[in-house]
Design a protein around this motif. Structure first.
Motif, PDB file in Angstrom:
ATOM      1  N   LEU A 553      34.967  35.801  62.248  1.00  0.00           N
ATOM      2  CA  LEU A 553      33.719  36.098  61.551  1.00  0.00           C
ATOM      3  C   LEU A 553      34.024  36.448  60.102  1.00  0.00           C
ATOM      4  N   PRO A 554      33.312  35.853  59.138  1.00  0.00           N
ATOM      5  CA  PRO A 554      33.513  36.264  57.739  1.00  0.00           C
ATOM      6  C   PRO A 554      33.019  37.695  57.536  1.00  0.00           C
ATOM      7  N   TYR A 555      33.759  38.471  56.751  1.00  0.00           N
ATOM      8  CA  TYR A 555      33.419  39.876  56.538  1.00  0.00           C
ATOM      9  C   TYR A 555      33.263  40.122  55.034  1.00  0.00           C
ATOM     10  N   PRO A 556      32.053  40.021  54.516  1.00  0.00           N
ATOM     11  CA  PRO A 556      31.830  40.121  53.065  1.00  0.00           C
ATOM     12  C   PRO A 556      32.261  41.445  52.441  1.00  0.00           C
ATOM     13  N   TYR A 557      32.365  42.531  53.232  1.00  0.00           N
ATOM     14  CA  TYR A 557      32.818  43.805  52.667  1.00  0.00           C
ATOM     15  C   TYR A 557      34.318  43.789  52.361  1.00  0.00           C
ATOM     16  N   TRP A 558      35.061  42.891  53.018  1.00  0.00           N
ATOM     17  CA  TRP A 558      36.460  42.689  52.655  1.00  0.00           C
ATOM     18  C   TRP A 558      36.490  41.469  51.735  1.00  0.00           C
ATOM     19  N   LEU A 559      36.214  41.715  50.507  1.00  0.00           N
ATOM     20  CA  LEU A 559      36.051  40.595  49.577  1.00  0.00           C
ATOM     21  C   LEU A 559      37.378  40.218  48.929  1.00  0.00           C
ATOM     22  N   ARG A 560      37.454  38.974  48.522  1.00  0.00           N
ATOM     23  CA  ARG A 560      38.617  38.491  47.779  1.00  0.00           C
ATOM     24  C   ARG A 560      38.265  38.521  46.302  1.00  0.00           C
ATOM     25  N   ALA A 561      38.768  39.547  45.619  1.00  0.00           N
ATOM     26  CA  ALA A 561      38.511  39.693  44.190  1.00  0.00           C
ATOM     27  C   ALA A 561      39.303  38.652  43.411  1.00  0.00           C
ATOM     28  N   LEU A 562      38.686  38.106  42.382  1.00  0.00           N
ATOM     29  CA  LEU A 562      39.279  37.013  41.617  1.00  0.00           C
ATOM     30  C   LEU A 562      39.719  37.504  40.238  1.00  0.00           C
ATOM     31  N   PRO A 563      40.846  37.008  39.733  1.00  0.00           N
ATOM     32  CA  PRO A 563      41.289  37.401  38.393  1.00  0.00           C
ATOM     33  C   PRO A 563      40.309  36.907  37.333  1.00  0.00           C
ATOM     34  N   GLU A 564      39.972  37.769  36.394  1.00  0.00           N
ATOM     35  CA  GLU A 564      39.123  37.365  35.272  1.00  0.00           C
ATOM     36  C   GLU A 564      39.898  36.496  34.301  1.00  0.00           C
ATOM     37  N   ASN A 565      41.187  36.792  34.148  1.00  0.00           N
ATOM     38  CA  ASN A 565      42.024  36.053  33.197  1.00  0.00           C
ATOM     39  C   ASN A 565      43.359  35.757  33.862  1.00  0.00           C
ATOM     40  N   SER A 566      43.618  34.483  34.136  1.00  0.00           N
ATOM     41  CA  SER A 566      44.840  34.113  34.863  1.00  0.00           C
ATOM     42  C   SER A 566      46.102  34.342  34.044  1.00  0.00           C
ATOM     43  N   SER A 567      45.957  34.496  32.719  1.00  0.00           N
ATOM     44  CA  SER A 567      47.125  34.731  31.870  1.00  0.00           C
ATOM     45  C   SER A 567      47.431  36.210  31.691  1.00  0.00           C
ATOM     46  N   SER A 568      46.636  37.080  32.284  1.00  0.00           N
ATOM     47  CA  SER A 568      46.865  38.513  32.173  1.00  0.00           C
ATOM     48  C   SER A 568      48.181  38.890  32.846  1.00  0.00           C
ATOM     49  N   PRO A 569      48.951  39.808  32.250  1.00  0.00           N
ATOM     50  CA  PRO A 569      50.203  40.243  32.902  1.00  0.00           C
ATOM     51  C   PRO A 569      49.966  40.975  34.210  1.00  0.00           C
ATOM     52  N   VAL A 570      48.740  41.465  34.419  1.00  0.00           N
ATOM     53  CA  VAL A 570      48.432  42.190  35.649  1.00  0.00           C
ATOM     54  C   VAL A 570      48.080  41.228  36.778  1.00  0.00           C
ATOM     55  N   THR A 571      47.416  40.144  36.457  1.00  0.00           N
ATOM     56  CA  THR A 571      46.965  39.210  37.493  1.00  0.00           C
ATOM     57  C   THR A 571      47.664  37.861  37.434  1.00  0.00           C
ATOM     58  N   GLY A 572      48.675  37.725  36.574  1.00  0.00           N
ATOM     59  CA  GLY A 572      49.380  36.456  36.486  1.00  0.00           C
ATOM     60  C   GLY A 572      49.977  36.060  37.818  1.00  0.00           C
ATOM     61  N   ASN A 573      49.865  34.795  38.196  1.00  0.00           N
ATOM     62  CA  ASN A 573      50.381  34.233  39.453  1.00  0.00           C
ATOM     63  C   ASN A 573      49.649  34.733  40.691  1.00  0.00           C
ATOM     64  N   ILE A 574      48.533  35.422  40.508  1.00  0.00           N
ATOM     65  CA  ILE A 574      47.779  35.941  41.645  1.00  0.00           C
ATOM     66  C   ILE A 574      46.457  35.184  41.741  1.00  0.00           C
ATOM     67  N   GLU A 575      46.191  34.626  42.915  1.00  0.00           N
ATOM     68  CA  GLU A 575      44.959  33.887  43.126  1.00  0.00           C
ATOM     69  C   GLU A 575      43.799  34.809  43.471  1.00  0.00           C
ATOM     70  N   SER A 576      44.061  35.850  44.238  1.00  0.00           N
ATOM     71  CA  SER A 576      43.007  36.772  44.642  1.00  0.00           C
ATOM     72  C   SER A 576      43.635  38.038  45.199  1.00  0.00           C
ATOM     73  N   VAL A 577      42.828  39.096  45.261  1.00  0.00           N
ATOM     74  CA  VAL A 577      43.257  40.375  45.829  1.00  0.00           C
ATOM     75  C   VAL A 577      42.184  40.806  46.823  1.00  0.00           C
ATOM     76  N   VAL A 578      42.589  41.157  48.033  1.00  0.00           N
ATOM     77  CA  VAL A 578      41.633  41.599  49.040  1.00  0.00           C
ATOM     78  C   VAL A 578      41.309  43.073  48.806  1.00  0.00           C
ATOM     79  N   LEU A 579      40.028  43.364  48.499  1.00  0.00           N
ATOM     80  CA  LEU A 579      39.575  44.736  48.285  1.00  0.00           C
ATOM     81  C   LEU A 579      38.598  45.093  49.401  1.00  0.00           C
ATOM     82  N   PRO A 580      38.984  45.971  50.323  1.00  0.00           N
ATOM     83  CA  PRO A 580      38.083  46.357  51.411  1.00  0.00           C
ATOM     84  C   PRO A 580      37.189  47.526  51.002  1.00  0.00           C
TER      85      PRO A 580
END
Length: 750
Positions: A553-580
């Motif tokens: 079952l999809p669970y929208p409260y466990w969302l996959r957060a997306l990087p705003e800027n793929s070139s950021s040193p914080v989110t570089g090489n990261i496609e998404s982060v699961v935030l429950p």
């Protein structure tokens, strides 16, 4: 020398035979439709934007298709008595074999091109790694050429087409499973490496990862040449018989070539040379690793302990490990030494491996009609001076680079920065909740717990970064004052804050009154009292039922957060982060300008996100989500002062409306969460993060659909095209031939 014109004429004749034969279209439609049916049966459940599953199924369906295409190449000629006629024509046997091979290979290759349509349709709802697809297609094309050459040879041996088909399928099946555990479990252990290299599936899988290796290329080339040569030899036998000297010389030459090809495929395991086609160069050393090892000033030793007699499934791992550590040595400017040791039959080396912490693994083999227990080693030791770090057992190389670089950094670093974790208010603990994060941080930093003393409130001066992870108890005003002063001194803080207290056992929700909004508001940041859900970018979870069967079952409260800027040193090489169970963030631009702060959005939702502010139900099968007012939500931001004020430089900050995502539960299932945490702390401490090395191996690009109709269109659209395109071409060809039959030749007397 062969005549190119003769080969081209044969190719045209054979291709015309395929295009004018209804059975060719039927076999093509059946192959492509079955292939895509198997793919679409699972791809949307996995939710991965790749064609990996499609090419996993390819060997098992292609062996039937290749056999069907080649079965009539010579068998039909023999059954109709036309082979003797061909052999009497002024055309060489090699020209006949090459012409028929290329024409059949082209026809099978056209069938593989249907995967390109599938790739484009999947890419519309995700981001396919086209480098991996290119390698997959190349491996499939070479694999098809190998099976075509095999089928061509077997077609000469039989005058019955069905017999040729069955023989092709049977022998193809052997070459596919030769290196699998199903087969190698029943042969002597000393022969396992030989059969693993003989297996065609080993080389298809190796290249399908996105790496074109010279050893795999040579395997396919030698396989094709061997069976084409055997086909020529069989035609010569049909023409001259085995008494002719010419035939015997050719027979000796073929035998010699086969011996050389087999030998070079065995010895060739030691020959390096590969091209990494993946978008993120997943199988090449990252820049972070190259920079780290090139700056070494003393010798680091990598000792790889691998037994010569290991199960077949570990043989490719051994090869990949040797390739990786060879790359380390090549990029280290002579400061990394690689040693390969085989503990098999050498008790001294085996004892040495055990003493250093390399595990002796156990596995079963068949011997004397019963299972026998065998042992072996496959582990690696990193040594620097008298210090050692060990990888006891290497089952996969997916994160080997990360482990090696982390160990080298840990062993050779002299001054490590300190990361402090605030305690005393019910925060997440590095000793229980954040054990995985603490372990990874320990390879690059020192970590400590920090409790603010009421009598002497201050934060340890050696702490470069303070992490505030989910406080749920009352926070003293003195503690907030100390954190303000800490920031004013130019130190950095990672705020991981929860608006709600979640009981994960009962899934109950209570407001968390103990936050830092009063402090953050001074810098123009506010955590909203809401819970964000995302109807498109979210996790799928498995629920049990009373019948004992589970369902997804999809669970929208466990969302996959997306990087705003793929070139950021914080989110570089990261496609998404699961935030429950996370909350949104609101920015006050007036305050941020007043403080002269540069604000960067780090994580956001998709445009199909909403918020719940009341009546929050967490149970996945009972929660209801409104589809009204959906929009992009802000989930994480970074703050950095653009210019010092009054000679004071404010420290950097990262604020996330969630602390649960870095717990062991979530980082074990979603390594990108750990990568984000490592990147965030590394950026705050002004250190180069090594997390990107791990993430590039584990990141999966997800499929995102706007509605439930889109995957249905993609699925049935591809399968319908797989039927309509060959059927349309066939219908056009047959109508054209029929119309030409009605033409009447007229002699022009003038």
């Amino acid at each position: 020398m062969i005549s190119i014109n003769s080969v081209i004429s044969i190719i045209k004749k054979e291709l015309k035979g395929h295009l004018d034969n209804p059975s060719s279209y039927i076999s093509l439609v059946v192959f492509v439709t079955l292939w895509e049916f198997l793919f679409f049966k699972n791809v949307f459940l996995v939710g991965e934007a790749s064609l990996r599953i499609l090419y996993d199924y390819l060997p098992w369906v292609l062996m039937f298709f290749a056999g069907a295409v080649t079965m009539s190449s010579f068998a039909q000629e023999k059954s109709e008595g036309t082979l003797e006629l061909i052999l009497t024509h002024p055309v060489r046997q090699l020209e006949v074999v090459v012409g028929k091979f290329i024409s059949n290979w082209i026809f099978v290759g056209v069938a593989l091109l249907f995967s390109l349509l599938t790739a484009f349709s999947i890419n519309m709802f995700g981001t396919i790694d086209w480098g991996i697809y290119l390698a997959q297609f190349l491996s499939g094309w070479l694999f098809s050429g190998s099976l075509v050459s095999l089928g061509l040879f077997l077609s000469i041996l039989f005058s019955n087409q069905i017999a040729a088909l069955l023989a092709t399928v049977a022998i193809s099946f052997f070459f596919i499973i030769a290196g699998s555990e199903f087969f190698t479990l029943n042969i002597p252990l000393s022969l396992v490496p030989l059969f693993e290299r003989l297996s065609i599936l080993t080389h298809v899988t190796s290249m399908g990862k996105g790496v074109v290796d010279i050893r795999d290329l040579w395997y396919f080339i030698s396989f094709i040449i061997i069976f084409l040569s055997l086909s020529c030899l069989q035609l010569l036998k049909e023409k001259y018989g085995n008494r002719k000297d010419y035939f015997r010389r050719f027979q000796t030459g073929i035998a010699l070539f086969i011996g050389i090809a087999v030998l070079t495929n065995i010895i060739g395991e030691r020959i390096p040379g590969r091209l990494d086609l993946t978008a993120g160069r997943l199988y090449s050393l990252s820049e972070a690793t190259k920079k780290s090892i090139s700056s070494l000033t003393d010798i680091v030793t990598l000792t790889f302990y691998s037994s010569s007699k290991l199960p077949g499934q570990l043989t490719p791992v051994v090869r990949e490990v040797k390739d990786i550590i060879r790359d380390y040595a090549d990029n280290s400017r002579g400061n990394i030494t690689v040693i390969n040791k085989d503990p098999s039959g050498n008790s001294e080396i085996a004892n040495e491996a055990n003493a250093l912490g390399v595990k002796e693994i156990q596995f079963n083999v068949i011997g004397q009609e019963e299972f026998q227990l065998k042992t072996g080693f496959i582990g690696l030791v990193v040594s620097f001076g008298d210090k050692h770090e060990v990888i006891p057992y290497i089952e996969s190389t997916s994160d080997l680079e990360y482990q090696l670089t982390s160990f080298i950094t840990k062993l050779t670093s002299k001054d490590k920065k300190t990361i402090g974790f605030l305690t005393g208010h019910g925060e997440k603990s590095i000793d229980s909740d954040y054990q995985s994060l603490n372990t990874e941080l320990g390879k690059q930093f020192e970590t400590i717990n920090i409790t603010v003393d009421k009598k002497d409130p201050q934060i340890a001066s050696n702490a470069a970064v303070l992490v505030v992870a989910g406080p749920v108890l009352a926070i003293e005003p003195e503690t907030k004052t100390v954190i303000r002063n800490y920031l004013d001194k130019g130190k950095s803080v990672l705020f991981l804050l929860d608006v709600y207290k979640i009981n994960t056992q009962s899934l109950s929700v209570l407001p968390n009154e103990n936050g830092f909004n009063d402090l953050l508001s001074d810098y123009g940041v506010k955590l909203d009292t809401d819970m964000v859900y995302d109807l498109r970018s979210n996790e799928t979870i498995r629920l049990g039922s009373q019948s004992g069967f589970g369902f997804f079952l999809p669970y929208p409260y466990w969302l996959r957060a997306l990087p705003e800027n793929s070139s950021s040193p914080v989110t570089g090489n990261i496609e998404s982060v699961v935030l429950p169970w996370t909350s949104s963030i609101t920015l006050d631009e007036g305050k941020t300008k007043e403080k002269n702060l540069e604000v960067k959005k780090i994580l956001i939702t998709s445009k199909y996100a909403g918020v719940k502010t009341s009546d929050i139900v967490l149970s996945p099968d009972k929660a209801e989500f409104s589809k009204d007012n959906l929009k992009e939500q802000l989930l994480a931001v970074s703050l950095q002062q653009m210019q010092a004020q009054n000679n004071n430089t404010l420290g950097k900050m990262i604020i996330v409306g969630n602390s649960e995502f870095l717990t062991d539960q979530f980082v074990s299932s979603t390594p990108e969460n750990l990568g984000f945490g490592m990147n965030a702390i590394s950026w705050l401490s002004s250190e180069k993060s090594l997390a990107g090395i791990r993430i590039k191996q584990t990141s999966l690009k997800k499929l995102l659909f706007e509605n439930q109709l889109q995957p249905t269109i993609v699925k049935y659209g591809n399968m319908i095209l797989a039927f309509l395109i060959p059927a349309g071409v066939g219908f056009y060809r047959f109508r054209r031939r029929k119309s030409r039959r009605n033409l009447v030749y007229k002699y022009n007397e003038t």
